[in-house]
Every structure is written in structure tokens, then in C-alpha cells.
Design a protein around this motif. Sequence first.
Motif, PDB file in Angstrom:
ATOM      1  N   PRO A 117       1.722  -2.819  11.394  1.00 24.65           N
ATOM      2  CA  PRO A 117       1.257  -4.090  10.818  1.00 24.65           C
ATOM      3  C   PRO A 117       2.057  -5.294  11.323  1.00 24.65           C
ATOM      4  N   LYS A 118       3.341  -5.085  11.547  1.00 29.18           N
ATOM      5  CA  LYS A 118       4.200  -6.210  11.968  1.00 29.18           C
ATOM      6  C   LYS A 118       3.775  -6.762  13.325  1.00 29.18           C
ATOM      7  N   LYS A 119       3.123  -5.925  14.133  1.00 28.95           N
ATOM      8  CA  LYS A 119       2.701  -6.375  15.466  1.00 28.95           C
ATOM      9  C   LYS A 119       1.302  -6.981  15.443  1.00 28.95           C
ATOM     10  N   ALA A 120       0.643  -6.967  14.274  1.00 27.48           N
ATOM     11  CA  ALA A 120      -0.722  -7.492  14.174  1.00 27.48           C
ATOM     12  C   ALA A 120      -0.688  -9.003  13.978  1.00 27.48           C
ATOM     13  N   THR A 121      -1.796  -9.651  14.281  1.00 26.19           N
ATOM     14  CA  THR A 121      -1.844 -11.102  14.099  1.00 26.19           C
ATOM     15  C   THR A 121      -1.818 -11.470  12.619  1.00 26.19           C
ATOM     16  N   ASP A 122      -2.288 -10.570  11.752  1.00 23.07           N
ATOM     17  CA  ASP A 122      -2.201 -10.795  10.307  1.00 23.07           C
ATOM     18  C   ASP A 122      -1.645  -9.519   9.667  1.00 23.07           C
ATOM     19  N   PRO A 123      -0.322  -9.460   9.493  1.00 25.29           N
ATOM     20  CA  PRO A 123       0.296  -8.211   9.006  1.00 25.29           C
ATOM     21  C   PRO A 123      -0.237  -7.759   7.640  1.00 25.29           C
ATOM     22  N   THR A 124      -0.563  -8.689   6.754  1.00 29.98           N
ATOM     23  CA  THR A 124      -1.036  -8.270   5.431  1.00 29.98           C
ATOM     24  C   THR A 124      -2.420  -7.640   5.537  1.00 29.98           C
ATOM     25  N   ASP A 125      -3.329  -8.302   6.249  1.00 32.56           N
ATOM     26  CA  ASP A 125      -4.652  -7.713   6.470  1.00 32.56           C
ATOM     27  C   ASP A 125      -4.526  -6.361   7.159  1.00 32.56           C
ATOM     28  N   ALA A 126      -3.620  -6.294   8.133  1.00 30.85           N
ATOM     29  CA  ALA A 126      -3.442  -5.056   8.889  1.00 30.85           C
ATOM     30  C   ALA A 126      -2.957  -3.939   7.966  1.00 30.85           C
ATOM     31  N   MET A 127      -1.958  -4.239   7.127  1.00 36.09           N
ATOM     32  CA  MET A 127      -1.431  -3.228   6.199  1.00 36.09           C
ATOM     33  C   MET A 127      -2.530  -2.733   5.263  1.00 36.09           C
ATOM     34  N   MET A 128      -3.415  -3.648   4.844  1.00 42.49           N
ATOM     35  CA  MET A 128      -4.464  -3.263   3.883  1.00 42.49           C
ATOM     36  C   MET A 128      -5.484  -2.301   4.503  1.00 42.49           C
ATOM     37  N   GLY A 129      -5.460  -2.176   5.814  1.00 46.51           N
ATOM     38  CA  GLY A 129      -6.321  -1.201   6.478  1.00 46.51           C
ATOM     39  C   GLY A 129      -5.560   0.026   6.927  1.00 46.51           C
ATOM     40  N   THR A 130      -4.444   0.323   6.277  1.00 44.55           N
ATOM     41  CA  THR A 130      -3.695   1.550   6.578  1.00 44.55           C
ATOM     42  C   THR A 130      -3.479   2.331   5.277  1.00 44.55           C
ATOM     43  N   PRO A 131      -3.098   3.612   5.378  1.00 44.43           N
ATOM     44  CA  PRO A 131      -3.006   4.445   4.169  1.00 44.43           C
ATOM     45  C   PRO A 131      -1.972   3.979   3.141  1.00 44.43           C
ATOM     46  N   VAL A 132      -0.960   3.217   3.545  1.00 38.15           N
ATOM     47  CA  VAL A 132       0.023   2.780   2.530  1.00 38.15           C
ATOM     48  C   VAL A 132      -0.621   1.896   1.476  1.00 38.15           C
ATOM     49  N   ALA A 133      -1.765   1.308   1.802  1.00 39.41           N
ATOM     50  CA  ALA A 133      -2.463   0.487   0.800  1.00 39.41           C
ATOM     51  C   ALA A 133      -2.939   1.359  -0.366  1.00 39.41           C
ATOM     52  N   ASN A 134      -3.300   2.619  -0.079  1.00 34.57           N
ATOM     53  CA  ASN A 134      -3.673   3.531  -1.171  1.00 34.57           C
ATOM     54  C   ASN A 134      -2.463   3.865  -2.034  1.00 34.57           C
ATOM     55  N   THR A 135      -1.328   4.095  -1.370  1.00 34.95           N
ATOM     56  CA  THR A 135      -0.089   4.373  -2.100  1.00 34.95           C
ATOM     57  C   THR A 135       0.225   3.219  -3.053  1.00 34.95           C
ATOM     58  N   LEU A 136       0.062   2.017  -2.515  1.00 33.87           N
ATOM     59  CA  LEU A 136       0.321   0.813  -3.306  1.00 33.87           C
ATOM     60  C   LEU A 136      -0.571   0.773  -4.555  1.00 33.87           C
ATOM     61  N   LEU A 137      -1.856   1.088  -4.396  1.00 34.36           N
ATOM     62  CA  LEU A 137      -2.776   1.019  -5.538  1.00 34.36           C
ATOM     63  C   LEU A 137      -2.466   2.099  -6.567  1.00 34.36           C
ATOM     64  N   VAL A 138      -2.075   3.292  -6.105  1.00 33.84           N
ATOM     65  CA  VAL A 138      -1.695   4.331  -7.074  1.00 33.84           C
ATOM     66  C   VAL A 138      -0.428   3.896  -7.813  1.00 33.84           C
ATOM     67  N   ASP A 139       0.501   3.258  -7.095  1.00 34.17           N
ATOM     68  CA  ASP A 139       1.705   2.734  -7.760  1.00 34.17           C
ATOM     69  C   ASP A 139       1.323   1.740  -8.860  1.00 34.17           C
ATOM     70  N   VAL A 140       0.369   0.850  -8.556  1.00 34.46           N
ATOM     71  CA  VAL A 140      -0.057  -0.127  -9.569  1.00 34.46           C
ATOM     72  C   VAL A 140      -0.740   0.585 -10.737  1.00 34.46           C
ATOM     73  N   ALA A 141      -1.551   1.607 -10.425  1.00 33.15           N
ATOM     74  CA  ALA A 141      -2.241   2.351 -11.486  1.00 33.15           C
ATOM     75  C   ALA A 141      -1.224   3.010 -12.416  1.00 33.15           C
ATOM     76  N   LEU A 142      -0.155   3.571 -11.846  1.00 37.56           N
ATOM     77  CA  LEU A 142       0.866   4.216 -12.680  1.00 37.56           C
ATOM     78  C   LEU A 142       1.623   3.177 -13.505  1.00 37.56           C
ATOM     79  N   ALA A 143       1.850   2.007 -12.899  1.00 38.74           N
ATOM     80  CA  ALA A 143       2.509   0.930 -13.652  1.00 38.74           C
ATOM     81  C   ALA A 143       1.603   0.446 -14.789  1.00 38.74           C
ATOM     82  N   ALA A 144       0.294   0.418 -14.534  1.00 39.65           N
ATOM     83  CA  ALA A 144      -0.649  -0.002 -15.572  1.00 39.65           C
ATOM     84  C   ALA A 144      -0.712   1.018 -16.711  1.00 39.65           C
TER      85      ALA A 144
END
Length: 543
Positions: free
Chosen positions: A257-284
Motif C-alpha cells: 500500500p505504501k507504494k500506491a498512489t493512494d495508500p488508504t484506498d490500496a490497503m482497503m483492497g487487501t486482506p488486512v481490511a478484513n482483519t480491521l473490520l473483525v477487530d472493530v466488530a470485536l470492539a463493538a
Amino acid sequence: MSGPRKLAAGCALAVAMLACRGGSSSTTGATGPTGPAAGTPTRQASANPKLVVLLVLDQWPAWAFENKRAALLAERGGFARLLAEGEWHTGEHPSIATLTAPGHAVLGTGRPPSESGILANAWYHRDTNKRMHATEGSDGTPSAEWLRVSGLGDAFTARGGKAVGISLKDRASILLLGHAGTPIWIDKKALAFATTGTPPAWLQTLNGSRPIEPKLSTVWTPSVSPARLAELSGTIDAQPGEFGQKYGFGTTFPYDPKKATDPTDAMMGTPVANTLLVDVALAALAGEQLGADATPDLLAVSFSAHDYIGHGWGHESWEMWDMTLRLDREIARLLTALDDKVGAGQWAMAVTSDHGASPLPETMNGGRISYDQILDATRRAANAELGSGEWILDTKYPTVFIAPQIFAIKNERDRNTAIKKIMFSLRAFPGIARVERAADFVGNCEARPPDARAICRALDPERSGDIVYLPKPGWVLHESDDPVGTGHGSPHDYDRLVPLILLPPGRSAHAPDAAARGRVDLMTLADTLAGYGKAPAPRTLPR
Ligand SMILES: [Zn+2]
């Protein structure tokens, strides 16, 4: 298309489970790490779950799941557990609007666009002369303002329960809930999770820990060997038709993602974005105390990265296979956490999708059409007939909006000729199968034959455009500045049919189904999930 059946009402009751699943009553199956599925088994789930969970895999075609199912069973992770505890069906979306916002509205409210008013991810508003996103309120902030009906959030909170929706996309989390509850999504500018209104304290605490930043430094490399990905997918890493992503991701691993023109958009299209959402679900779960008392709550999670990866590389790709293997482990983590926090058998669940997708057009003898191509063609046709002018207002699937000046042409023959010329320009595309006047398909949907019904259900008499167009099989539409590998938005089965796995109250573990149990009309799902939680059916709530 054959008619999908409704879920039997008795499926919500433990006593009816045997009849519901055709006599399968085996309690063998998920028995820990040595059984067919990892995780805690549910010998007999409670008939009165404390938490109802809806998982959405954004852009998850039934055909793609069938291709991956045997491999996922062998993994003995989250999907294997879902299949050993759940009822695997094929869910059918009700209309040609097989897009994220209308699809989530179907799942969250049980209503097609003709009733929900959610026509597409964005549509042209005639009264304000601009295109707005589905969940962009008139004040510019994300809201359910354009949703005409009630949803699962309204249903669960009506009985005093809580309702939380989580996604990378605001339209997904908002439209799964409706007008009440706590929708949570990523605010890309703030690099934080956002909600409507004041964020609850637990979300502020989570944001204070800056959970998104480290994900931007996570380079996506395959979790299994290239040889294994080749074996699973039956193809090479850069197969014909893959595009990658517009921010600079190509067609071969690794992806940084760091090498992409938009690192945040790039990260959201990789599997860590799923990890992030499960983390939020557990926090919720902890923060909202979901499932902690006898009043049932709702947790809805929509995994958006699944959609971005599908668009970029297609469902047959190494990228989608690797994401699916990783998502399998994230789902297992979530299921284990539900057992730990809410209690084994104390929660019910549905897993499904907002829409499917086409196989890569290269495998379908199809192709791609950009909205600018459609805009250019229709504008040229109108200009040739009427002289230069702003005759075409918007061309986003599924309708073209024509300027009101055309309808104001006094001479009926001239008026009809102009509209026909615009329609002919659409019919001239090799990838467009059908072009119709929207007015011919509005209203009385349920009395129409299946093809016309699916068009009718996508049209809102006040809000929709004037000309409906439908792509041929294997042809996908996209924005000119956002090229894709594949896409969705058609009346075809690959877009309308998605997996549906139900883990109802009172279920018990069993051998995984060898084949899907038959079609379920996804307009029934919201009422079914409300029924799991003894909440009123969203359909019965006033709006
Ligand atoms: Zn979607």
C-alpha cells in the motif's frame, strides 16, 4: 428464472428444525480441531439467541463459492464451520440493480429499489440537478435520508435491542441497518472509523489507538505458496483480464500500500481490511455489550475488500484465492469470539452477499464498457437529432437520464424520434443486450413476467431515469477513471445469485451439505433475521 421459495416460518423454531432441513439431525461434525470444522461446536443452539449476526461478503457470486467450497471445507476454518452448522442455500437478488447500495438495502430492509428508493450506488437527482451517493444526505453527510423504508436497525431497536453495522463503506453499514442503530465505516480523510452522530466512547477509544495506520504498512504477500495458489486457481498470477487497481497495484504479488498512489484506498483492497473490520466488530461486541442480556441485539458486518479484490483481479485469481483463505481464518476468529463473549449457541447468523459478479470477460467472450462511452454515444445521438445541447444528464446503470427539454418537445413524433435515436445509440453497443423505456416497466411489478419484474423492481417512478439498458452476459460496466477486471450490474445469474448460509436458532451441527439446498428470495432475509431475534419484521414498521 425459476421462482425462489420463501424461508419456511418454522425455520426460526427449534422444534421445526428437523422438518426445515429435511431430516438432517446429525450431531456429529464440528468437534474441534480433529473434526471437519475448527471452533466450538454447537450441539443444539438456543431457540432464543441473544445476538443475531449478518455477515455480508461484498461481491460474492454463488458460482465463485461453489468453485472454492471443497478447498474451504478442507481448510477446516470459518467457512467449514458455517457449512457444518448452517444451511447452505442460493440467495436470489430481486432486481437488475445488482449493485452495492441497492443490494445492501435488499438485505437490510427486504425491499427492492422500487420500494426502498435506493436505485444505485449513486444516481442523478432531478430536483437538485446533481448526482448524489446513495447515503449522501442533502447536507452532505452520510445518512439514510433517501431510504424510503425501515430496516433491521429499526426492528432490533424497536424492542430495546442494539444494532451495529460495520463496513469500509458508509452505504453498506447504513443500508444494512436503516434509520436506527450505529452504522460504522472508514473515514478515509481522518483515517478513523466514523458513525452518524457522536461516536460512542468505545469507538473514540478505538480511534485513539490509531488502528488503521499500521495496516497501511502491511505488504500483501500470499499466505500459501505460489504453487498452491496455482493449484487452487488453475491459472497463473497474471491471467488475461486482470487489471489490478487504479492506484498502481498491478497483476502480480506482492502488493505494498505504501507504494500506491493512494495508500488508504490500496490497503482497503487487501486482506488486512478484513482483519480491521473483525477487530472493530470485536470492539463493538465489548463496547456495546452486544448479546450480553436477554434482549436480542444485531451485529452486521460487510467485508468490502472482497468487492475491491473481485473488481481488480476477478474471482478466479490468485489474489481472490489468497484473500478467501485469509477471510476464512478471520471468520473463524469472529465465530470463536462470539462463542466466548456471547456464548456457544447463543447467537444466530446469516452469511450472504449484496450481489455477485461476472467471471472475467476474457473467459466469457465478453468485454467492458465505460460510462463515458455510453455518455458520448447517447450525447452524439441526441445532438445529431436536436442540435447541440445538454440532452443527456446521467448514464449510470441501470438507467439513462434524459433532459426534461426532450420531454417538453411539443410535437409528439419529434419527441419520440429523439428518444428512439438515443435508444438506438445504446443498442449499437456490442455489449448491450436490451434497451427499454423505463416508463413501460414501472409499477405493478409482481404481476409481470420474471424478466420484466426484475426490471420493474429496480425502478422508482419518481427517482429513476428514462431509458433502461442491460448488458449482455460477460460484459461489465465501469467508470472511465476506474478500470476493472470484472464487475457486476446486470440481470444475469452470475450477478443475482449469491451464497446464503443460515445458522438459525435451534440449529445443531451436521455433515456439510453436498449441494445448495435451493433458492431463497433475499427479500425474505431481513424479516427472517428479525424473527431470529424476536424483533418485528422491518416490513411491518412504519416509515
Ligand atoms: Zn457490493
